[in-house]
Scaffold this motif. Structure first.
Motif, PDB file in Angstrom:
ATOM      1  N   SER A 177       0.811  -1.210   0.000  1.00 63.27           N
ATOM      2  CA  SER A 177       0.000   0.000   0.000  1.00 63.27           C
ATOM      3  C   SER A 177       0.848   1.264   0.000  1.00 63.27           C
ATOM      4  CB  SER A 177      -0.917   0.010   1.226  1.00 63.27           C
ATOM      5  OG  SER A 177      -1.553   1.263   1.367  1.00 63.27           O
ATOM      6  N   LEU A 178       0.670   2.080  -1.026  1.00 66.91           N
ATOM      7  CA  LEU A 178       1.352   3.374  -1.076  1.00 66.91           C
ATOM      8  C   LEU A 178       0.742   4.356  -0.077  1.00 66.91           C
ATOM      9  CD1 LEU A 178       1.747   3.640  -4.948  1.00 66.91           C
ATOM     10  CD2 LEU A 178       3.547   3.160  -3.272  1.00 66.91           C
ATOM     11  N   GLY A 179      -0.547   4.206   0.187  1.00 64.32           N
ATOM     12  CA  GLY A 179      -1.173   5.032   1.216  1.00 64.32           C
ATOM     13  C   GLY A 179      -0.613   4.718   2.594  1.00 64.32           C
ATOM     14  N   TRP A 180      -0.446   3.433   2.891  1.00 66.89           N
ATOM     15  CA  TRP A 180       0.207   3.032   4.132  1.00 66.89           C
ATOM     16  C   TRP A 180       1.614   3.629   4.220  1.00 66.89           C
ATOM     17  CZ3 TRP A 180      -0.319  -2.841   5.661  1.00 66.89           C
ATOM     18  CH2 TRP A 180      -1.630  -3.085   6.111  1.00 66.89           C
ATOM     19  N   LEU A 181       2.351   3.534   3.120  1.00 65.96           N
ATOM     20  CA  LEU A 181       3.720   4.038   3.086  1.00 65.96           C
ATOM     21  C   LEU A 181       3.760   5.518   3.463  1.00 65.96           C
ATOM     22  CD1 LEU A 181       6.748   3.576   2.205  1.00 65.96           C
ATOM     23  CD2 LEU A 181       6.030   4.413  -0.051  1.00 65.96           C
ATOM     24  N   TYR A 182       2.874   6.307   2.856  1.00 60.94           N
ATOM     25  CA  TYR A 182       2.893   7.749   3.103  1.00 60.94           C
ATOM     26  C   TYR A 182       2.476   8.068   4.540  1.00 60.94           C
ATOM     27  CZ  TYR A 182       3.555  12.254   0.784  1.00 60.94           C
ATOM     28  OH  TYR A 182       4.071  13.461   0.374  1.00 60.94           O
ATOM     29  N   SER A 183       1.481   7.363   5.045  1.00 61.46           N
ATOM     30  CA  SER A 183       1.042   7.631   6.424  1.00 61.46           C
ATOM     31  C   SER A 183       2.088   7.182   7.428  1.00 61.46           C
ATOM     32  CB  SER A 183      -0.298   6.946   6.703  1.00 61.46           C
ATOM     33  OG  SER A 183      -0.164   5.531   6.709  1.00 61.46           O
ATOM     34  N   CYS A 184       2.831   6.127   7.100  1.00 63.96           N
ATOM     35  CA  CYS A 184       3.916   5.651   7.956  1.00 63.96           C
ATOM     36  C   CYS A 184       4.941   6.758   8.186  1.00 63.96           C
ATOM     37  CB  CYS A 184       4.572   4.429   7.299  1.00 63.96           C
ATOM     38  SG  CYS A 184       6.266   4.077   7.820  1.00 63.96           S
ATOM     39  N   PHE A 185       5.382   7.380   7.093  1.00 62.37           N
ATOM     40  CA  PHE A 185       6.388   8.429   7.236  1.00 62.37           C
ATOM     41  C   PHE A 185       5.784   9.732   7.761  1.00 62.37           C
ATOM     42  CE2 PHE A 185       8.862   5.529   4.675  1.00 62.37           C
ATOM     43  CZ  PHE A 185      10.139   5.686   5.200  1.00 62.37           C
ATOM     44  N   THR A 186       4.509   9.944   7.525  1.00 63.02           N
ATOM     45  CA  THR A 186       3.856  11.109   8.130  1.00 63.02           C
ATOM     46  C   THR A 186       3.953  11.033   9.645  1.00 63.02           C
ATOM     47  OG1 THR A 186       2.332  11.356   6.260  1.00 63.02           O
ATOM     48  CG2 THR A 186       1.671  12.351   8.352  1.00 63.02           C
ATOM     49  N   GLU A 187       3.667   9.854  10.195  1.00 61.16           N
ATOM     50  CA  GLU A 187       3.771   9.698  11.644  1.00 61.16           C
ATOM     51  C   GLU A 187       5.225   9.730  12.100  1.00 61.16           C
ATOM     52  OE1 GLU A 187       1.549   7.041  14.935  1.00 61.16           O
ATOM     53  OE2 GLU A 187       2.776   5.872  13.539  1.00 61.16           O
ATOM     54  N   TYR A 188       6.116   9.099  11.354  1.00 61.99           N
ATOM     55  CA  TYR A 188       7.527   9.096  11.742  1.00 61.99           C
ATOM     56  C   TYR A 188       8.074  10.519  11.822  1.00 61.99           C
ATOM     57  CZ  TYR A 188      12.554   8.437  11.655  1.00 61.99           C
ATOM     58  OH  TYR A 188      13.891   8.514  11.967  1.00 61.99           O
ATOM     59  N   LEU A 189       7.616  11.397  10.943  1.00 60.65           N
ATOM     60  CA  LEU A 189       8.079  12.780  10.928  1.00 60.65           C
ATOM     61  C   LEU A 189       7.407  13.644  11.998  1.00 60.65           C
ATOM     62  CD1 LEU A 189       8.327  13.366   7.069  1.00 60.65           C
ATOM     63  CD2 LEU A 189      10.220  13.144   8.686  1.00 60.65           C
ATOM     64  N   GLY A 190       6.559  13.035  12.816  1.00 60.92           N
ATOM     65  CA  GLY A 190       5.963  13.745  13.939  1.00 60.92           C
ATOM     66  C   GLY A 190       4.591  14.326  13.664  1.00 60.92           C
ATOM     67  N   PHE A 191       4.042  14.067  12.464  1.00 59.98           N
ATOM     68  CA  PHE A 191       2.745  14.609  12.104  1.00 59.98           C
ATOM     69  C   PHE A 191       1.656  13.547  12.299  1.00 59.98           C
ATOM     70  CE2 PHE A 191       5.848  16.930   9.358  1.00 59.98           C
ATOM     71  CZ  PHE A 191       5.721  18.164   9.965  1.00 59.98           C
TER      72      PHE A 191
END
Length: 574
Positions: A177-191
């Protein structure tokens, strides 16, 4: 919808004042839609639901989705948090639970459902995304790409739409999932995942290539020669131990270090990670489309799903359109999960024989208020106000003088973008005006860009490869000759996210014409009229409350003007 005609569309967040209103049933939105259409609940024959809950229904041997999750457990290691999340999802989408929770929510807002309650029709999530795009595109036929975190077991799908039919031709299932991928890094970046992905997209423009980060991202995602022509390793996302967050595993932390704090000023490390993420998303989507569309006759392309809100990706895809990968291009502006309500309703209309295409010309489907209603609220609030003969003239004059103006007119726009009915407007010719918007109301990160509203007939002068873009869903590069003239709406990468305006929105069009007469500029800064972490204002009370809680220079609401410095120069009555 009534008899195939779209009457009203509204999101629950606007009524409960909770951004995105996660996991809340849209009882208040339903109430508004029924009241606007003059429809009693007893006249409703069916309710369309944009998720196939039948796949979750408990049966002997386990539901379809339970079996799907079990099959993934044989391949991947799942920790307690992931298993608990899967169990919660399985329970949440039980058909009986959906029906009881929905009807209870409706009863709490005064909608009493009788024993002869409307039938709930369930449609697959991605099918609804596809329908919302194709049936609203104006195309007789089109390929359709739907892409998000997940809908049932699907995370990306390619469809073919022709007439009344939409058929799936390619499907990518979890966990790729590309959506999973983007949300994963969104959270990792503190957002906040599934909410702040737009921040990550904006931050990416400040990033730069980094060979060490490239090596890490090569482990997480990359392109492959076989279907689906990209890969995502879920062991960095949902499968594994989660000591630091819900959407990324300890394995990612081992590679990148401790999770980042959300940055108010640009943090170069975070920006470089965002840059890599954005590039990998674009590369993956292009790889999928180039391989799959090459096997079929050239056609139009429709796009929907949460990932379709990524306006930088949409600019990349528009470039592919110009280079001949596909013909026409339509991006559903209601691409978030809220748009599946529209898609489900369109599919249900076809199921019962009332189907029709509903080309989107605008998104003004929400509540509106008469001048009498507005004046009553103004009097009750105790604020000083004036009634003017031309609110467009008033707004253009204030904007030309550098004022930041709150603008509340007509029916509320649907979707995540302010499109000139619930907007904050400012002069685009100085970066100070963008700073003023932040200081006076938005209080958001200064590196995030503001959108623009511009006359369609001027877009060719301002934008590279311009076209009609009425929904602020795609970014365009600004011509060099204009970049320094409108710095308040130009991002660090030289782009702007425009709304091209025609007389479909008569008042906004008039403001832009009058502003051009005064300044020579056929565009203004346009951002959403809301406070920090709030949805768009929905009512006159909310507009006045938000204005009074800010330092905005003026509020123009209906035919009335409120100004910080008192009276209006074109005062008719008070």
């Amino acid at each position: 919808m009534r008899d195939g005609e779209l009457l009203a569309f509204a999101e629950e967040e606007r009524f409960v004042r909770e951004k995105t209103a996660v996991n809340r049933y849209p009882a208040h939105a339903v109430k508004f839609c029924l009241e606007y259409g003059g429809i009693d609940i007893t006249e409703v024959t069916s309710i369309a639901f944009g998720w196939n809950a039948q796949k979750y229904a408990f049966v002997s041997g386990g539901s379809q989705m339970e079996q799907f999750y079990d099959s993934l457990s044989k391949i991947y290691s799942k920790d307690v948090k992931t298993l608990a999340s899967e169990k919660e999802i399985l329970l949440r989408f039980q058909p009986e639970r959906i029906e009881s929770t929905l009807f209870q929510a409706l009863s709490e807002v005064g909608i009493r459902v009788s024993k002869k309650s409307p039938t709930i029709q369930y449609f697959s999530h991605h099918h609804c995304h596809a329908a919302s795009a194709f049936f609203c595109s104006g195309f007789a036929s089109s390929s359709i790409l739907t892409i998000d975190g997940s809908g049932e077991e699907t995370c990306l799908a390619l469809w073919e739409g022709r007439g009344s039919q939409i058929q799936i031709t390619e499907r990518v299932e979890l966990p790729n999932s590309l959506g999973w991928l983007y949300s994963c890094f969104t959270e990792y970046l503190g957002f906040r995942p599934y909410r702040d992905e737009g921040k990550v997209m904006a931050l990416a423009a400040y990033g730069r290539p980094d060979t060490n980060l490239e090596r890490v991202f090569d482990k997480v995602t990359g392109l492959v020669e076989s279907f689906p022509f990209y890969r995502v390793d879920p062991n960095y996302i949902f499968y594994g131990r989660h000591s630091y967050g819900r959407r990324f595993t300890d394995k990612l932390v081992t590679e990148l270090g401790a999770p980042r704090e959300p940055c108010f000023e640009v943090d170069q490390v975070s920006a470089d990670i965002a840059y890599q993420l954005q590039k990998r998303l674009e590369d993956a989507v292009l790889s999928f489309l180039r391989h799959t569309l090459a096997k079929r006759p050239k056609n139009n392309l429709c796009l929907a799903g949460g990932v379709a809100l990524n306006c930088k990706l949409n600019r990349v895809l528009a470039t592919e359109q110009k280079e001949g990968l596909f013909e026409g291009f339509f991006i559903q502006p209601l691409s978030s999960d809220a748009g599946t309500a529209l898609g489900a309703a369109l599919l249900e209309n076809y199921r019962i024989g009332l189907g029709r295409h509903v080309p989107l010309k605008h998104l003004y489907w929400g509540p509106n208020f008469s001048n009498d209603e507005i004046s009553g609220v103004l009097r009750k609030s105790g604020v000083k106000y004036n009634r003017v003969s031309s609110v467009a003239t008033e707004a253009a004059q204030l904007l030309s003088e550098g004022s930041v103006v709150a603008w509340f007119q007509g029916r509320a726009e649907a979707g995540p973008r302010a499109l000139g009915n619930r907007s904050i407007l400012a002069n685009p010719t100085s970066s100070r005006h963008a700073e003023a918007v932040n200081l006076k109301l938005k209080r958001r990160e200064p590196w995030r860009p503001f959108g623009s509203s511009m006359l369609l007939d001027a877009a060719d002068d301002i934008l590279i490869r311009s076209e009609a873009a009425p929904f602020m869903i795609q970014s365009f590069l600004v011509k060099d000759s204009f970049r320094k003239q409108i710095p308040a709406v130009v991002h660090i990468d030289g782009s702007t996210r425009p709304q091209t305006v025609t007389r479909e929105n008569e008042l906004l069009h008039e403001i832009l014409e009058k502003f051009r007469d005064l300044t020579g500029m056929p565009l203004v800064l346009n951002t959403s009229f809301n406070g920090l972490n709030e949805p768009l204002v929905n009512t006159p009370d909310e507009a006045i409350e938000t204005y009074l809680g800010s330092d905005l220079d003026a509020l123009i609401i209906g035919e009335f003007v409120i100004k910080r410095n008192g009276t209006s120069p074109s005062d008719l009555d008070s």
